[in-house]
Design a protein around this motif. Sequence first.
Motif, PDB file in Angstrom:
ATOM      1  N   ASN A  43      53.702  32.487  29.506  1.00  0.00           N
ATOM      2  CA  ASN A  43      55.095  32.150  29.210  1.00  0.00           C
ATOM      3  C   ASN A  43      55.443  30.775  29.764  1.00  0.00           C
ATOM      4  O   ASN A  43      54.913  30.338  30.781  1.00  0.00           O
ATOM      5  CB  ASN A  43      56.029  33.200  29.811  1.00  0.00           C
ATOM      6  N   ARG A  44      56.373  30.100  29.108  1.00  0.00           N
ATOM      7  CA  ARG A  44      56.769  28.757  29.513  1.00  0.00           C
ATOM      8  C   ARG A  44      58.218  28.781  29.990  1.00  0.00           C
ATOM      9  O   ARG A  44      59.031  29.586  29.533  1.00  0.00           O
ATOM     10  CB  ARG A  44      56.625  27.773  28.355  1.00  0.00           C
ATOM     11  N   ILE A  45      58.532  27.860  30.897  1.00  0.00           N
ATOM     12  CA  ILE A  45      59.890  27.756  31.417  1.00  0.00           C
ATOM     13  C   ILE A  45      60.248  26.287  31.596  1.00  0.00           C
ATOM     14  O   ILE A  45      59.439  25.483  32.055  1.00  0.00           O
ATOM     15  CB  ILE A  45      60.046  28.519  32.753  1.00  0.00           C
ATOM     16  N   GLY A  46      61.464  25.918  31.174  1.00  0.00           N
ATOM     17  CA  GLY A  46      61.980  24.571  31.314  1.00  0.00           C
ATOM     18  C   GLY A  46      63.428  24.629  31.755  1.00  0.00           C
ATOM     19  O   GLY A  46      64.012  25.706  31.899  1.00  0.00           O
ATOM     20  N   ALA A  47      64.031  23.480  31.978  1.00  0.00           N
ATOM     21  CA  ALA A  47      65.400  23.458  32.496  1.00  0.00           C
ATOM     22  C   ALA A  47      66.127  22.201  32.041  1.00  0.00           C
ATOM     23  O   ALA A  47      65.510  21.155  31.785  1.00  0.00           O
ATOM     24  CB  ALA A  47      65.401  23.538  34.025  1.00  0.00           C
TER      25      ALA A  47
END
Length: 324
Positions: A143-147
């Motif tokens: 899974n990928r996460i950004g902000a």
Amino acid sequence: MSRGSLAALGRLRRHSTRERVASPQLDVGRSEVTLSRLQLLVTRKLDGLLQGDYLGLLPGPGTEPGESREYRPGDDVRRMDWPVTARTTVPHVRQTIVDRELETWLAVDLSASLDFGTADCLKRDLALAAVAAMSHLTVRGGNRIGAVVGTGSNTYRVPARPGRRGAQTLLRSVARTERPAAGGRTDLAALIDALNRPPRRRGMAVVISDFLAPTGWERPLRRLAVRHDVLAVEVLDPRELELPDVGVLELVDPETGLVHEVQTTPAVRARYAAAASEQRAAISAALRHAGVGHLRLRTDSDWLLDIVRFVAAQRHARTRGTTR
């Protein structure tokens, strides 16, 4: 233990501000140690909580449209592909692609109003703790996460990256984000709307703020919730709900620098508490009307326990108390 870690983070921030010019290397070293402690704390408390389930999306047939095939008895009629049916005169249903990866985006509000705290930590530190917890709960299995981070006049985007290393990079980027000296209030509506651009496949979005911005963020939040699973994390301090009985109290607006002196009489404190309660009720109603999850974290409570209870309640509600 969790309160002590956030208190240490707050002390580090104040200590680093005094020493940033004299010893920048010491500042970076202390920051790394504190962030490592925060990540370790989150891992110990939250690891295994979901046991393979995502915080938001439910396991199922998927949401992305795929190929069409002929209708067979027992197929869900809600998946009828009417354009293909009209062209072929044979009933067809649209298949979907299984969601095997979850992409999570955070909208982190670091306005000047979050540099406030009268309990165990600043609201800014609590927002950083929420970032660490959300990244731990969602980053697994590729899974990928950004902000997208708003600091008043500036907005920064941290690209989505997969895995634990990507989550650690994101946490450090958010922690090191500097607030402009001019302060100011982040345009929360524009910050939330940034999660809709560019359009992405269905995923999860988390908005972390004190939601003290003027009205106008409800519509972008509703648009975001149409396609994504949205969680709103509200951070607050107990002094935002009631004033202490201390006589003359000097209040400074962190966003404008204006100073106000208030005589904390019983009548003033009662009116303030009523207005604060009404404000928080309006925020809760707006989030509920937008159809998003609402998690409230306070600087004077165990934020990890609050997150555990929230996730457990969400899981119980979605599985109706059964175990998958």
